[in-house]
Design an enzyme around this catalytic site. Structure first.
Site, PDB file in Angstrom:
ATOM      1  N   HIS A 199       0.888  -1.098   0.055  1.00  0.00           N
ATOM      2  CA  HIS A 199       0.123   0.004   0.078  1.00  0.00           C
ATOM      3  C   HIS A 199       0.865   0.954  -0.096  1.00  0.00           C
ATOM      4  O   HIS A 199       2.006   0.976   0.007  1.00  0.00           O
ATOM      5  CB  HIS A 199      -1.060   0.015   1.254  1.00  0.00           C
ATOM      6  CG  HIS A 199      -0.523  -0.025   2.391  1.00  0.00           C
ATOM      7  ND1 HIS A 199       0.314  -0.952   3.025  1.00  0.00           N
ATOM      8  CD2 HIS A 199      -0.495   0.983   3.774  1.00  0.00           C
ATOM      9  CE1 HIS A 199       0.728  -0.779   4.376  1.00  0.00           C
ATOM     10  NE2 HIS A 199       0.044   0.374   4.650  1.00  0.00           N
ATOM     11  N   HIS A 222       1.144   3.741   1.924  1.00  0.00           N
ATOM     12  CA  HIS A 222       1.971   4.811   3.082  1.00  0.00           C
ATOM     13  C   HIS A 222       3.321   4.850   2.970  1.00  0.00           C
ATOM     14  O   HIS A 222       4.083   3.724   2.890  1.00  0.00           O
ATOM     15  CB  HIS A 222       1.459   4.049   4.637  1.00  0.00           C
ATOM     16  CG  HIS A 222      -0.009   4.216   4.884  1.00  0.00           C
ATOM     17  ND1 HIS A 222      -0.610   3.610   5.652  1.00  0.00           N
ATOM     18  CD2 HIS A 222      -0.695   5.254   4.339  1.00  0.00           C
ATOM     19  CE1 HIS A 222      -2.107   3.906   5.812  1.00  0.00           C
ATOM     20  NE2 HIS A 222      -2.143   5.224   5.067  1.00  0.00           N
ATOM     21  N   ASP A 228       5.668   4.376   5.300  1.00  0.00           N
ATOM     22  CA  ASP A 228       6.198   3.421   5.986  1.00  0.00           C
ATOM     23  C   ASP A 228       6.259   2.057   5.241  1.00  0.00           C
ATOM     24  O   ASP A 228       6.715   1.050   5.831  1.00  0.00           O
ATOM     25  CB  ASP A 228       5.994   3.300   7.520  1.00  0.00           C
ATOM     26  CG  ASP A 228       4.681   2.887   7.599  1.00  0.00           C
ATOM     27  OD1 ASP A 228       3.881   3.399   6.907  1.00  0.00           O
ATOM     28  OD2 ASP A 228       4.419   2.101   8.661  1.00  0.00           O
ATOM     29  N   HIS A 229       5.694   2.027   3.868  1.00  0.00           N
ATOM     30  CA  HIS A 229       5.835   0.913   3.342  1.00  0.00           C
ATOM     31  C   HIS A 229       6.178   1.179   1.856  1.00  0.00           C
ATOM     32  O   HIS A 229       6.760   0.155   1.197  1.00  0.00           O
ATOM     33  CB  HIS A 229       4.302   0.371   3.182  1.00  0.00           C
ATOM     34  CG  HIS A 229       3.856  -0.120   4.475  1.00  0.00           C
ATOM     35  ND1 HIS A 229       3.874  -1.390   4.770  1.00  0.00           N
ATOM     36  CD2 HIS A 229       3.354   0.439   5.665  1.00  0.00           C
ATOM     37  CE1 HIS A 229       3.502  -1.729   6.038  1.00  0.00           C
ATOM     38  NE2 HIS A 229       3.294  -0.519   6.561  1.00  0.00           N
ATOM     39  N   HIS A 246      -7.674  -0.870   5.478  1.00  0.00           N
ATOM     40  CA  HIS A 246      -6.789  -0.149   5.984  1.00  0.00           C
ATOM     41  C   HIS A 246      -6.468   1.300   5.141  1.00  0.00           C
ATOM     42  O   HIS A 246      -6.611   2.459   5.472  1.00  0.00           O
ATOM     43  CB  HIS A 246      -5.433  -0.760   6.296  1.00  0.00           C
ATOM     44  CG  HIS A 246      -4.416   0.050   6.823  1.00  0.00           C
ATOM     45  ND1 HIS A 246      -4.198   0.514   8.121  1.00  0.00           N
ATOM     46  CD2 HIS A 246      -2.864   0.326   6.350  1.00  0.00           C
ATOM     47  CE1 HIS A 246      -2.960   0.892   8.209  1.00  0.00           C
ATOM     48  NE2 HIS A 246      -2.374   0.981   7.224  1.00  0.00           N
ATOM     49  N   ASP A 284      -0.242  -4.322   6.294  1.00  0.00           N
ATOM     50  CA  ASP A 284      -0.983  -3.698   7.527  1.00  0.00           C
ATOM     51  C   ASP A 284      -2.473  -4.285   7.667  1.00  0.00           C
ATOM     52  O   ASP A 284      -3.303  -3.639   8.153  1.00  0.00           O
ATOM     53  CB  ASP A 284      -0.950  -2.226   7.611  1.00  0.00           C
ATOM     54  CG  ASP A 284       0.339  -1.666   7.890  1.00  0.00           C
ATOM     55  OD1 ASP A 284       1.285  -2.403   8.080  1.00  0.00           O
ATOM     56  OD2 ASP A 284       0.671  -0.338   8.005  1.00  0.00           O
ATOM     57  N   HIS A 330       4.335  -5.211  11.054  1.00  0.00           N
ATOM     58  CA  HIS A 330       4.843  -4.674  12.099  1.00  0.00           C
ATOM     59  C   HIS A 330       4.951  -5.516  13.402  1.00  0.00           C
ATOM     60  O   HIS A 330       4.035  -6.591  13.359  1.00  0.00           O
ATOM     61  CB  HIS A 330       3.550  -3.515  12.582  1.00  0.00           C
ATOM     62  CG  HIS A 330       3.729  -2.313  11.374  1.00  0.00           C
ATOM     63  ND1 HIS A 330       4.741  -1.168  11.738  1.00  0.00           N
ATOM     64  CD2 HIS A 330       3.046  -2.044  10.417  1.00  0.00           C
ATOM     65  CE1 HIS A 330       4.421  -0.382  10.937  1.00  0.00           C
ATOM     66  NE2 HIS A 330       3.572  -0.696   9.995  1.00  0.00           N
TER      67      HIS A 330
END
Length: 256
Positions: A55, A57, A59-60, A112, A131, A169
Protein backbone atom coordinates in the site's frame (compact mmCIF):
# COMPACT_ATOMS: atom_id res chain seq x y z
CA UNK A 1 13.51 -22.99 -2.30
CA UNK A 2 12.71 -19.37 -1.53
CA UNK A 3 14.66 -17.62 1.21
CA UNK A 4 13.19 -14.87 3.38
CA UNK A 5 15.36 -12.43 5.27
CA UNK A 6 13.40 -10.61 7.97
CA UNK A 7 14.85 -7.67 9.88
CA UNK A 8 13.53 -4.85 12.10
CA UNK A 9 13.55 -1.30 10.79
CA UNK A 10 12.15 2.09 11.76
CA UNK A 11 10.51 1.90 15.20
CA UNK A 12 8.36 -1.22 14.78
CA UNK A 13 8.34 -2.24 11.10
CA UNK A 14 9.72 -5.46 9.72
CA UNK A 15 11.63 -5.46 6.46
CA UNK A 16 11.43 -8.49 4.19
CA UNK A 17 13.74 -9.56 1.39
CA UNK A 18 12.41 -12.48 -0.65
CA UNK A 19 15.16 -14.30 -2.56
CA UNK A 20 15.01 -17.02 -5.19
CA UNK A 21 18.43 -18.73 -5.31
CA UNK A 22 17.69 -20.40 -8.65
CA UNK A 23 17.12 -17.18 -10.60
CA UNK A 24 19.11 -14.89 -8.31
CA UNK A 25 16.14 -12.52 -8.09
CA UNK A 26 15.35 -10.66 -4.88
CA UNK A 27 12.18 -8.73 -4.07
CA UNK A 28 11.75 -6.12 -1.36
CA UNK A 29 8.35 -6.50 0.26
CA UNK A 30 7.58 -2.83 0.94
CA UNK A 31 10.34 -0.30 1.55
CA UNK A 32 10.02 1.37 4.96
CA UNK A 33 13.75 2.17 5.18
CA UNK A 34 15.82 2.22 1.99
CA UNK A 35 19.16 2.33 3.80
CA UNK A 36 18.31 -0.74 5.87
CA UNK A 37 17.13 -2.71 2.84
CA UNK A 38 20.22 -1.91 0.80
CA UNK A 39 22.48 -2.73 3.74
CA UNK A 40 20.75 -6.05 4.48
CA UNK A 41 20.75 -7.07 0.81
CA UNK A 42 24.44 -6.25 0.65
CA UNK A 43 25.16 -8.37 3.72
CA UNK A 44 23.35 -11.30 2.12
CA UNK A 45 25.04 -10.77 -1.24
CA UNK A 46 21.66 -10.44 -2.94
CA UNK A 47 20.88 -8.13 -5.86
CA UNK A 48 17.52 -6.39 -5.45
CA UNK A 49 15.57 -6.82 -8.69
CA UNK A 50 11.99 -6.01 -7.63
CA UNK A 51 9.90 -4.10 -5.11
CA UNK A 52 6.40 -5.28 -4.22
CA UNK A 53 4.39 -2.65 -2.38
CA UNK A 54 1.31 -3.58 -0.35
CA UNK A 55 0.00 0.00 0.00
CA UNK A 56 0.97 3.63 -0.33
CA UNK A 57 1.86 4.67 3.23
CA UNK A 58 5.38 6.13 3.52
CA UNK A 59 6.50 3.43 5.98
CA UNK A 60 5.74 0.93 3.20
CA UNK A 61 6.62 2.71 -0.05
CA UNK A 62 8.82 5.59 1.09
CA UNK A 63 12.07 3.87 0.17
CA UNK A 64 11.07 3.00 -3.39
CA UNK A 65 12.96 5.77 -5.17
CA UNK A 66 16.25 5.33 -3.31
CA UNK A 67 16.27 1.54 -3.70
CA UNK A 68 15.36 1.77 -7.38
CA UNK A 69 18.08 4.35 -7.95
CA UNK A 70 20.68 2.16 -6.24
CA UNK A 71 19.67 -1.18 -7.76
CA UNK A 72 17.81 -0.51 -11.01
CA UNK A 73 14.96 -2.70 -9.78
CA UNK A 74 11.34 -2.52 -10.95
CA UNK A 75 8.48 -1.45 -8.67
CA UNK A 76 5.07 -3.13 -8.55
CA UNK A 77 2.18 -2.05 -6.39
CA UNK A 78 -1.44 -0.92 -6.28
CA UNK A 79 -2.42 2.28 -8.08
CA UNK A 80 -2.50 4.22 -4.81
CA UNK A 81 1.32 3.98 -4.64
CA UNK A 82 1.30 6.75 -7.27
CA UNK A 83 0.83 9.08 -4.28
CA UNK A 84 4.48 8.31 -3.45
CA UNK A 85 5.82 7.79 -7.00
CA UNK A 86 4.43 5.97 -10.06
CA UNK A 87 5.22 2.23 -9.91
CA UNK A 88 6.53 0.49 -13.02
CA UNK A 89 3.62 -1.92 -12.85
CA UNK A 90 0.23 -1.36 -11.24
CA UNK A 91 -1.28 -4.54 -9.82
CA UNK A 92 -4.77 -5.34 -8.60
CA UNK A 93 -6.76 -8.31 -7.31
CA UNK A 94 -6.30 -11.39 -9.48
CA UNK A 95 -2.96 -10.33 -10.98
CA UNK A 96 0.19 -12.41 -10.64
CA UNK A 97 3.80 -11.43 -10.06
CA UNK A 98 6.78 -13.72 -10.62
CA UNK A 99 10.01 -14.14 -8.71
CA UNK A 100 11.97 -16.62 -10.74
CA UNK A 101 9.71 -19.64 -11.15
CA UNK A 102 7.55 -18.69 -8.16
CA UNK A 103 4.18 -17.01 -8.69
CA UNK A 104 2.64 -14.54 -6.25
CA UNK A 105 -1.09 -13.97 -6.38
CA UNK A 106 -2.29 -10.43 -5.74
CA UNK A 107 -5.22 -10.30 -3.31
CA UNK A 108 -7.37 -7.25 -2.59
CA UNK A 109 -7.22 -6.65 1.17
CA UNK A 110 -8.41 -3.03 1.16
CA UNK A 111 -9.74 -1.41 4.31
CA UNK A 112 -6.66 -0.01 6.01
CA UNK A 113 -6.28 1.87 2.72
CA UNK A 114 -8.58 1.57 -0.27
CA UNK A 115 -6.03 -0.10 -2.54
CA UNK A 116 -4.14 -2.32 -0.13
CA UNK A 117 -3.06 -5.68 -1.57
CA UNK A 118 -1.43 -8.82 -0.20
CA UNK A 119 0.93 -11.16 -2.02
CA UNK A 120 0.21 -14.88 -1.63
CA UNK A 121 2.75 -17.47 -2.80
CA UNK A 122 0.90 -20.80 -2.73
CA UNK A 123 3.93 -22.93 -3.57
CA UNK A 124 5.81 -21.47 -0.62
CA UNK A 125 2.79 -21.45 1.71
CA UNK A 126 3.14 -17.82 2.74
CA UNK A 127 1.51 -14.43 2.31
CA UNK A 128 2.83 -10.92 2.80
CA UNK A 129 -0.15 -9.07 4.23
CA UNK A 130 1.23 -5.61 5.00
CA UNK A 131 -1.03 -3.79 7.45
CA UNK A 132 -4.24 -5.65 6.55
CA UNK A 133 -3.87 -8.19 9.33
CA UNK A 134 -1.42 -8.54 12.21
CA UNK A 135 -0.79 -11.25 14.74
CA UNK A 136 -3.91 -10.86 16.92
CA UNK A 137 -4.94 -7.68 15.13
CA UNK A 138 -5.75 -5.85 11.93
CA UNK A 139 -4.85 -2.46 10.51
CA UNK A 140 -6.59 0.71 11.59
CA UNK A 141 -9.37 1.55 9.13
CA UNK A 142 -7.96 4.81 7.74
CA UNK A 143 -9.73 4.83 4.36
CA UNK A 144 -12.05 1.85 4.05
CA UNK A 145 -15.45 0.83 5.36
CA UNK A 146 -16.27 -2.07 7.71
CA UNK A 147 -17.99 -4.22 5.07
CA UNK A 148 -15.05 -3.72 2.72
CA UNK A 149 -12.47 -4.56 5.38
CA UNK A 150 -14.41 -7.62 6.57
CA UNK A 151 -14.60 -8.90 2.98
CA UNK A 152 -10.82 -8.46 2.75
CA UNK A 153 -10.24 -10.38 5.96
CA UNK A 154 -12.50 -13.15 4.63
CA UNK A 155 -10.16 -13.49 1.63
CA UNK A 156 -7.28 -14.01 4.04
CA UNK A 157 -9.37 -16.41 6.15
CA UNK A 158 -9.98 -18.50 3.01
CA UNK A 159 -6.27 -19.24 2.47
CA UNK A 160 -4.99 -22.65 3.57
CA UNK A 161 -4.76 -22.68 7.39
CA UNK A 162 -1.04 -23.58 7.30
CA UNK A 163 -0.24 -20.35 5.41
CA UNK A 164 2.36 -18.22 7.19
CA UNK A 165 1.30 -14.59 7.43
CA UNK A 166 4.16 -12.11 7.22
CA UNK A 167 2.82 -8.94 8.86
CA UNK A 168 4.53 -5.58 8.55
CA UNK A 169 4.77 -4.52 12.21
CA UNK A 170 5.63 -5.87 15.64
CA UNK A 171 2.34 -4.95 17.30
CA UNK A 172 1.53 -8.32 18.81
CA UNK A 173 2.01 -7.53 22.49
CA UNK A 174 -0.42 -4.61 22.45
CA UNK A 175 -2.79 -6.53 20.16
CA UNK A 176 -2.82 -9.37 22.68
CA UNK A 177 -3.98 -7.05 25.44
CA UNK A 178 -6.98 -5.97 23.39
CA UNK A 179 -7.70 -9.51 22.20
CA UNK A 180 -7.88 -10.72 25.81
CA UNK A 181 -10.28 -7.86 26.57
CA UNK A 182 -12.41 -8.72 23.53
CA UNK A 183 -12.44 -12.50 24.00
CA UNK A 184 -11.47 -13.33 27.62
CA UNK A 185 -12.87 -16.86 27.63
CA UNK A 186 -10.64 -18.06 24.77
CA UNK A 187 -8.20 -20.52 26.37
CA UNK A 188 -6.08 -20.82 23.21
CA UNK A 189 -5.76 -17.04 23.14
CA UNK A 190 -4.57 -16.95 26.76
CA UNK A 191 -1.88 -19.51 25.96
CA UNK A 192 -0.84 -17.57 22.85
CA UNK A 193 -0.64 -14.30 24.81
CA UNK A 194 1.65 -15.94 27.34
CA UNK A 195 3.91 -17.18 24.52
CA UNK A 196 4.04 -13.66 23.13
CA UNK A 197 5.13 -12.22 26.48
CA UNK A 198 7.95 -14.75 26.71
CA UNK A 199 9.09 -14.14 23.12
CA UNK A 200 9.18 -10.37 23.50
CA UNK A 201 10.98 -10.61 26.86
CA UNK A 202 13.68 -12.55 24.99
CA UNK A 203 13.72 -9.98 22.16
CA UNK A 204 12.28 -12.44 19.64
CA UNK A 205 9.86 -11.55 16.81
CA UNK A 206 6.25 -12.75 16.99
CA UNK A 207 5.78 -12.82 13.22
CA UNK A 208 5.34 -14.61 10.91
CA UNK A 209 2.26 -16.26 12.36
CA UNK A 210 0.33 -19.26 10.99
CA UNK A 211 -3.16 -18.43 9.77
CA UNK A 212 -4.53 -21.43 11.71
CA UNK A 213 -3.54 -19.81 15.01
CA UNK A 214 -5.00 -16.45 14.01
CA UNK A 215 -8.29 -18.10 13.00
CA UNK A 216 -8.58 -19.45 16.54
CA UNK A 217 -7.40 -16.38 18.47
CA UNK A 218 -7.53 -13.14 16.46
CA UNK A 219 -10.82 -11.38 17.35
CA UNK A 220 -10.92 -9.46 14.06
CA UNK A 221 -10.85 -12.72 12.09
CA UNK A 222 -13.50 -14.15 14.40
CA UNK A 223 -16.19 -11.50 13.96
CA UNK A 224 -18.34 -14.27 12.45
CA UNK A 225 -18.11 -16.38 15.62
CA UNK A 226 -21.51 -16.53 17.38
CA UNK A 227 -20.02 -16.36 20.88
CA UNK A 228 -17.98 -13.28 20.05
CA UNK A 229 -20.96 -11.69 18.31
CA UNK A 230 -23.07 -12.24 21.43
CA UNK A 231 -20.38 -10.79 23.69
CA UNK A 232 -20.16 -7.63 21.57
CA UNK A 233 -23.89 -7.25 20.89
CA UNK A 234 -24.14 -4.56 23.59
CA UNK A 235 -21.12 -2.65 22.25
CA UNK A 236 -22.24 -1.95 18.70
CA UNK A 237 -21.99 -5.51 17.44
CA UNK A 238 -24.92 -7.68 16.50
CA UNK A 239 -25.59 -11.40 16.75
CA UNK A 240 -25.60 -12.88 13.28
CA UNK A 241 -23.92 -9.80 11.78
CA UNK A 242 -20.18 -10.22 11.14
CA UNK A 243 -19.72 -6.72 9.70
CA UNK A 244 -21.35 -5.00 12.69
CA UNK A 245 -19.28 -7.07 15.10
CA UNK A 246 -16.08 -6.35 13.18
CA UNK A 247 -16.91 -2.62 13.17
CA UNK A 248 -17.54 -2.67 16.92
CA UNK A 249 -14.25 -4.46 17.58
CA UNK A 250 -12.28 -2.08 15.35
CA UNK A 251 -13.85 1.00 16.93
CA UNK A 252 -13.10 -0.35 20.41
CA UNK A 253 -9.48 -1.08 19.50
CA UNK A 254 -9.06 2.47 18.21
CA UNK A 255 -9.66 3.84 21.70
CA UNK A 256 -8.35 0.94 23.80
Amino acid sequence: MLEIHQFPCLSDNYGYLLHDPESGETACIDTPDAEAYLREAGHKGWQITQIWNTHWHPDHAGGNAAIKSASGCTVAGPAEVERIAPPDRIVAHGDTLALGAYAAQVIDVSGHTNGHVAYYLPEAGLAFVGDAVFALGCGRMFEGQPDQFWASLCRIKALPPATLLYCAHEYTQSNARFALHADPDNAQLRDYAAQIERARADGLPTVPTPLSRELATNPFLRADDPALQARWAHHGGKSGDSVATFAALRAAKDTF
